[in-house]
Motif scaffolding. Sequence first.
Motif, short mmCIF file in Angstrom:
data_model
loop_
_atom_site.label_atom_id
_atom_site.label_comp_id
_atom_site.label_asym_id
_atom_site.label_seq_id
_atom_site.Cartn_x
_atom_site.Cartn_y
_atom_site.Cartn_z
N GLU A 9 0.85 -1.18 0.00
CA GLU A 9 0.00 0.00 0.00
C GLU A 9 0.89 1.24 0.00
N ARG A 10 0.59 2.17 -0.89
CA ARG A 10 1.37 3.40 -0.98
C ARG A 10 0.84 4.41 0.02
N LEU A 12 0.76 8.09 0.84
CA LEU A 12 1.00 9.32 0.08
C LEU A 12 1.81 10.32 0.90
N LEU A 66 0.41 9.81 -9.11
CA LEU A 66 -0.92 9.32 -8.72
C LEU A 66 -1.61 8.66 -9.91
N ILE A 88 -3.71 2.68 -2.02
CA ILE A 88 -3.10 3.87 -1.43
C ILE A 88 -3.82 4.14 -0.12
N THR A 89 -3.14 4.84 0.74
CA THR A 89 -3.78 5.28 1.97
C THR A 89 -3.76 6.79 2.00
N ASN A 92 -1.19 9.73 6.49
CA ASN A 92 0.25 9.62 6.63
C ASN A 92 0.58 10.03 8.06
#
Length: 197
Positions: A9-10, A12, A66, A88-89, A92
């Motif tokens: 999972e990226r 951001l 993105l 993605i999440t 952060n």
Amino acid sequence: MTEQNRPRERVLDAGALRALAHPLRVRLFDLLSQYGAQTASGLATLTGESTGATSYHLRALARHDLIREVEGRGTARERWWERPVGAITLTNPELAETPAGRAVQEAVASETLTLRQQQLMRFVRDGWEEAPDWRDATLIATASARLTSAQMADLSARLQAVIDETTERYRDQTGDDVRVVTMRADVFPLPADGVAS
């Protein structure tokens, strides 16, 4: 797909979240996530915006990886854009430590959830007649349970695993009877005193 092969999972970074913190950019990102590759003019038609506006915002999203241009598709005048596969999440932990970081995360999450709620309400209003064959397969449910944070984390992980497995299995499926289906899993603790702040 095994856990080892699944893309991570990226999370951001600040720049990507700031790039996404615009209502039209969230909508473009969402449309590419849900419906696959599109052109700026196609997205302009879907959003009611000008092709110039969608082109500008697509380039801004691309600068932060993105989205990306689809290789080998389109022309110099008509570029195709896609969202790379992978989760993605929108949170952060490092950004959450500053007011500005929390504000940008809140803006992106708010716009994303607003779009999701609009989709759900449109289905509730019009979907039963538009898609009668899909009526019995629809699930809109709410439940409450008394859980510890560890039990809630386990529930969230199991629901996410089902969503991930389904997404991976059917990602590229095509056919006359295939439609884009959105999946939501809302799992969160209610206020301890029963009153939202």
